[in-house]
Design a protein around this motif. Structure first.
Motif, PDB file in Angstrom:
ATOM      1  N   LYS A   1      -4.478   7.208  -7.866  1.00  0.00           N
ATOM      2  CA  LYS A   1      -4.613   8.621  -7.503  1.00  0.00           C
ATOM      3  C   LYS A   1      -3.243   9.256  -7.282  1.00  0.00           C
ATOM      4  CE  LYS A   1      -6.578  11.481  -3.784  1.00  0.00           C
ATOM      5  NZ  LYS A   1      -5.353  11.738  -3.003  1.00  0.00           N
ATOM      6  N   LEU A   2      -2.370   8.566  -6.565  1.00  0.00           N
ATOM      7  CA  LEU A   2      -1.034   9.102  -6.330  1.00  0.00           C
ATOM      8  C   LEU A   2      -0.251   9.216  -7.637  1.00  0.00           C
ATOM      9  CD1 LEU A   2      -0.196   7.074  -3.110  1.00  0.00           C
ATOM     10  CD2 LEU A   2      -0.581   9.537  -3.244  1.00  0.00           C
ATOM     11  N   PHE A   3      -0.420   8.230  -8.518  1.00  0.00           N
ATOM     12  CA  PHE A   3       0.238   8.300  -9.819  1.00  0.00           C
ATOM     13  C   PHE A   3      -0.238   9.516 -10.607  1.00  0.00           C
ATOM     14  CE2 PHE A   3      -0.107   7.518 -14.384  1.00  0.00           C
ATOM     15  CZ  PHE A   3       1.221   7.336 -14.716  1.00  0.00           C
TER      16      PHE A   3
ATOM     17  N   LEU B   1      -0.115   4.725   0.943  1.00  0.00           N
ATOM     18  CA  LEU B   1       0.255   6.011   1.528  1.00  0.00           C
ATOM     19  C   LEU B   1       1.368   6.635   0.698  1.00  0.00           C
ATOM     20  CD1 LEU B   1       0.400   5.206   5.355  1.00  0.00           C
ATOM     21  CD2 LEU B   1      -1.352   6.528   4.179  1.00  0.00           C
ATOM     22  N   GLY B   2       1.197   7.889   0.341  1.00  0.00           N
ATOM     23  CA  GLY B   2       2.220   8.595  -0.410  1.00  0.00           C
ATOM     24  C   GLY B   2       2.673   9.839   0.311  1.00  0.00           C
ATOM     25  N   SER B   3       3.941  10.171   0.162  1.00  0.00           N
ATOM     26  CA  SER B   3       4.496  11.396   0.729  1.00  0.00           C
ATOM     27  C   SER B   3       5.107  12.228  -0.385  1.00  0.00           C
ATOM     28  CB  SER B   3       5.580  11.078   1.767  1.00  0.00           C
ATOM     29  OG  SER B   3       5.010  10.639   2.972  1.00  0.00           O
TER      30      SER B   3
ATOM     31  N   THR C   1       4.355   8.994   5.164  1.00  0.00           N
ATOM     32  CA  THR C   1       5.080   7.753   5.425  1.00  0.00           C
ATOM     33  C   THR C   1       5.961   7.889   6.669  1.00  0.00           C
ATOM     34  OG1 THR C   1       6.821   8.384   3.849  1.00  0.00           O
ATOM     35  CG2 THR C   1       5.041   6.996   3.024  1.00  0.00           C
ATOM     36  N   TYR C   2       6.467   9.080   6.923  1.00  0.00           N
ATOM     37  CA  TYR C   2       7.220   9.328   8.167  1.00  0.00           C
ATOM     38  C   TYR C   2       6.320   9.113   9.378  1.00  0.00           C
ATOM     39  CZ  TYR C   2       9.355  12.066  11.922  1.00  0.00           C
ATOM     40  OH  TYR C   2       9.855  12.479  13.124  1.00  0.00           O
ATOM     41  N   LEU C   3       5.127   9.696   9.342  1.00  0.00           N
ATOM     42  CA  LEU C   3       4.190   9.540  10.452  1.00  0.00           C
ATOM     43  C   LEU C   3       3.751   8.088  10.597  1.00  0.00           C
ATOM     44  CD1 LEU C   3       2.024  12.737   9.897  1.00  0.00           C
ATOM     45  CD2 LEU C   3       3.785  12.383  11.642  1.00  0.00           C
TER      46      LEU C   3
ATOM     47  N   ILE D   1       6.182   6.167  -1.703  1.00  0.00           N
ATOM     48  CA  ILE D   1       4.916   5.447  -1.592  1.00  0.00           C
ATOM     49  C   ILE D   1       5.137   4.135  -0.852  1.00  0.00           C
ATOM     50  CG2 ILE D   1       5.201   4.342  -3.853  1.00  0.00           C
ATOM     51  CD1 ILE D   1       2.110   4.563  -4.117  1.00  0.00           C
ATOM     52  N   ASN D   2       4.249   3.851   0.087  1.00  0.00           N
ATOM     53  CA  ASN D   2       4.239   2.586   0.817  1.00  0.00           C
ATOM     54  C   ASN D   2       2.835   2.020   0.805  1.00  0.00           C
ATOM     55  OD1 ASN D   2       6.879   3.575   1.859  1.00  0.00           O
ATOM     56  ND2 ASN D   2       6.650   1.868   3.290  1.00  0.00           N
ATOM     57  N   VAL D   3       2.745   0.724   0.923  1.00  0.00           N
ATOM     58  CA  VAL D   3       1.453   0.103   1.188  1.00  0.00           C
ATOM     59  C   VAL D   3       1.515  -0.530   2.570  1.00  0.00           C
ATOM     60  CG1 VAL D   3       0.721  -0.286  -1.179  1.00  0.00           C
ATOM     61  CG2 VAL D   3       2.174  -1.979  -0.073  1.00  0.00           C
ATOM     62  N   VAL D   4       0.432  -0.370   3.319  1.00  0.00           N
ATOM     63  CA  VAL D   4       0.288  -0.979   4.635  1.00  0.00           C
ATOM     64  C   VAL D   4      -0.726  -2.102   4.508  1.00  0.00           C
ATOM     65  CG1 VAL D   4      -0.476  -0.628   7.010  1.00  0.00           C
ATOM     66  CG2 VAL D   4       0.847   1.149   5.848  1.00  0.00           C
TER      67      VAL D   4
END
Length: 244
Positions: free
Chosen positions: A35-37, A68-70, A79-81, A191-194
């Motif tokens: 989705k982010l892509f 998570l994407g910003s 990602t900041y939050l 983009i990060n993955v948690v």
């Protein structure tokens, strides 16, 4: 979502040495990355024909993974939050690896507050960088962090540190593209993955410990005796902090 498999890999460059960490995701969590892509692809006016053939997603493993994407702008700072909440609610340990540390006041305070309430806060930073300005701007914050009880380590100069990882309390981990600086938080697509799970966190911790063995711990008294030339570079670089 659950039923996703995550695997982290430590990378070293072949020509000029770079120390990085990648993560491979399989399973339902890939849908969020797709989705982010697609959102970014549409913003770049990419052809629709290149986005129609994603394979079906099957359950893979038992990890709980969230992408998570910003996007640029003050209202899309997920990602900041993510980082701010993780630092603020940590109870035992924050083990952070970052190549660029030019934090805003809230991030700096969250890390310092965590150390002061007894959390084991360790940050691995580069001994050299591909950006001298960012490198010296980040060093302007070392005194505040060291005085608060945060433990800082500079990795050896044989490789440029580029890994961006965190492990919180031995169960919450993230791997991604987000740097702890203004430019990353405000202006970049990131983009990060948690990943929630002790097994994955243990693997990231093992990489962290390996990097610690190749790092030099900065002590407060030693840091206060650094050369005047270094202090001048830090002061000059700090003038550009909000643009880094």
């Amino acid at each position: 979502p659950s039923g996703t498999r995550a695997r982290a890999q430590r990378g070293e460059g072949l020509q000029e040495a770079w120390r990085d960490t990648d993560v491979q995701i399989a399973g339902p969590a890939v849908a969020e990355l797709q989705k982010l892509f697609l959102e970014t692809w549409a913003q770049a006016n990419g052809p629709e024909s290149a986005t129609k053939d994603f394979p079906p997603l099957q359950r893979e493993g038992d990890d709980v993974v969230q992408g998570l994407g910003s996007a640029p702008g003050e209202h899309n700072r997920l990602t900041y939050l993510m980082y701010l909440a993780a630092f603020s609610f940590a109870e035992k340990a924050i083990h952070l690896t970052t190549p660029y540390l030019v934090p805003d006041e809230q991030t700096l305070k969250a890390l310092a507050d965590a150390a002061q309430r007894g959390v084991d806060v360790k940050i691995i930073l580069p001994g050299r960088s591909d950006s001298d300005v960012v490198f010296h701007a980040g060093r302007t914050h070392y005194t505040t962090l060291l005085e608060s009880g945060v433990k800082l380590y500079e990795r050896g100069t044989e490789a440029i540190l580029h890994a961006k990882t965190a492990v919180i309390d031995g169960i919450w981990s993230t791997v991604g593209t987000t740097n702890l600086d203004f430019w990353s938080f405000l202006h970049n697509d990131e983009i990060n993955v948690v990943i929630l799970g002790c097994d994955f966190a243990t693997k990231v911790e093992a990489m962290f410990e390996a990097d610690l063995r190749e790092s030099h711990q900065l002590r407060l008294e030693e840091w206060r005796r650094r050369p005047l030339t270094d202090r001048m570079k830090e002061w000059f670089a700090s003038l550009f902090g909000r643009w880094l």
